[in-house]
Design an enzyme around this catalytic site. Structure first.
Site, PDB file in Angstrom:
ATOM      1  N   ALA A  10       8.766 -15.673  39.799  1.00  0.00           N
ATOM      2  CA  ALA A  10      10.022 -16.191  39.263  1.00  0.00           C
ATOM      3  C   ALA A  10      10.599 -17.118  40.339  1.00  0.00           C
ATOM      4  O   ALA A  10      11.398 -16.708  41.177  1.00  0.00           O
ATOM      5  CB  ALA A  10      10.979 -15.052  38.949  1.00  0.00           C
ATOM      6  N   THR A  67      18.409 -15.921  45.029  1.00  0.00           N
ATOM      7  CA  THR A  67      17.154 -15.277  44.639  1.00  0.00           C
ATOM      8  C   THR A  67      17.327 -14.728  43.231  1.00  0.00           C
ATOM      9  O   THR A  67      18.245 -15.129  42.516  1.00  0.00           O
ATOM     10  CB  THR A  67      16.737 -14.216  45.685  1.00  0.00           C
ATOM     11  N   ASN A  68      16.445 -13.874  42.769  1.00  0.00           N
ATOM     12  CA  ASN A  68      16.563 -13.304  41.421  1.00  0.00           C
ATOM     13  C   ASN A  68      15.956 -11.916  41.406  1.00  0.00           C
ATOM     14  O   ASN A  68      15.453 -11.425  42.413  1.00  0.00           O
ATOM     15  CB  ASN A  68      15.913 -14.232  40.386  1.00  0.00           C
ATOM     16  N   LEU A  69      16.007 -11.273  40.246  1.00  0.00           N
ATOM     17  CA  LEU A  69      15.652  -9.853  40.154  1.00  0.00           C
ATOM     18  C   LEU A  69      14.172  -9.576  39.893  1.00  0.00           C
ATOM     19  O   LEU A  69      13.806  -8.442  39.598  1.00  0.00           O
ATOM     20  CB  LEU A  69      16.493  -9.185  39.058  1.00  0.00           C
TER      21      LEU A  69
END
Ligand code: CTP
Ligand code: CA
Length: 228
Positions: free
Chosen positions: A100, A33-35
């Site tokens: 994102a 995943t990402n921030l």
């Protein structure tokens, strides 16, 4: 109260927004995943609703409250997000991709938790590219025919104007919005660079809520008049 008395330039229009990160499973207990905090996308969905739109928000895994009056669809992976978008984009006038989206997902997620083998050796994870949701929507007949206005976002670490201009052309979207650095993930304010066919302009640093309203006003001026 303010929102109640504000003009409703998007009344009668449907706006679809993607927000947050996606989560791509490696096995049942871990993933990629990402921030992304989802804050900008949630603020945009809220602003769309305040501008009178019928707003739908397709959200990856984030813990943010649903803006009042916004229809929210929760998803995990990029492929889930694409399916939800395809389902809700049919009669939309505007599609805004702030998510994102993970660019890759594990090629073969494991059914059971992967155990370490204790060898101390590096290990590799085979990945495949995820579908490009924005590009797919932007190339749909309604978008190409001018009935669906598509907006992309870009967070670049350098050369924002050049990269945003190139990304706009590559994705074939009407409007590409660049996050003007430093990194805005999780922050409550931001500054935006708007790139369209006529050139570019900047929305100076402000809260994401204020910027979202300004962006929706910009988008409203670019929509064709409603057919009656
Ligand atoms: N996007 C999308 N689906 C993807 C990847 C990106 O819908 N699989 C959308 C994002 O929501 C954003 C825009 O495309 O609006 C640009 O995303 P970005 O990650 O900046 O572009 P990429 O095409 O993935 O290129 P790169 O990450 O290599 O810069
Ligand atoms: Ca990407």
């Amino acid at each position: 109260l303010l929102a109640f008395f504000a003009p409703k330039p998007l009344a009668g229009r449907k706006v679809l927004v993607t927000a947050g990160p996606t989560y791509e499973a490696i096995d049942p207990v871990r993933g990629i995943t990402n921030l992304s905090s989802g804050k900008m996308g949630f603020a945009i969905a809220r602003a769309a609703r305040e501008a009178g739109a019928d707003a739908t928000l397709v959200a990856g895994p984030v813990h943010l409250p649903t803006p009042r009056g916004v229809h929210r669809v929760n998803v995990q992976s990029a492929r889930d997000m694409l399916a939800a978008v395809e389902q809700h984009v049919q009669d939309a006038a505007v599609f805004i991709a702030t998510a994102a989206v993970a660019d890759w997902r594990p090629a073969a997620p494991a059914a059971h938790k992967i155990k370490k083998d204790g060898s101390g050796q590096p290990r590799t994870l085979d990945c495949v590219e995820n579908p490009d949701i924005l590009a797919a929507v932007a190339q749909s007949p309604r978008a190409l025919g001018g009935d669906l206005f598509c907006v992309g976002f870009a967070a670049e670490s350098h050369d924002l104007l050049a990269q945003a201009t190139a990304k706009r052309a590559r994705k074939q979207v009407a409007l590409l919005v660049g996050n003007i650095g430093p990194a805005t993930f999780g922050q409550d304010d931001n500054a935006l660079l708007l790139v369209d066919s006529r050139g570019h302009r900047e929305l100076p640093r402000a809260s994401k809520r204020v910027l979202a309203r300004q962006l929706m006003a910009e988008i409203a001026t670019r929509l064709p008049a409603l057919r009656s």
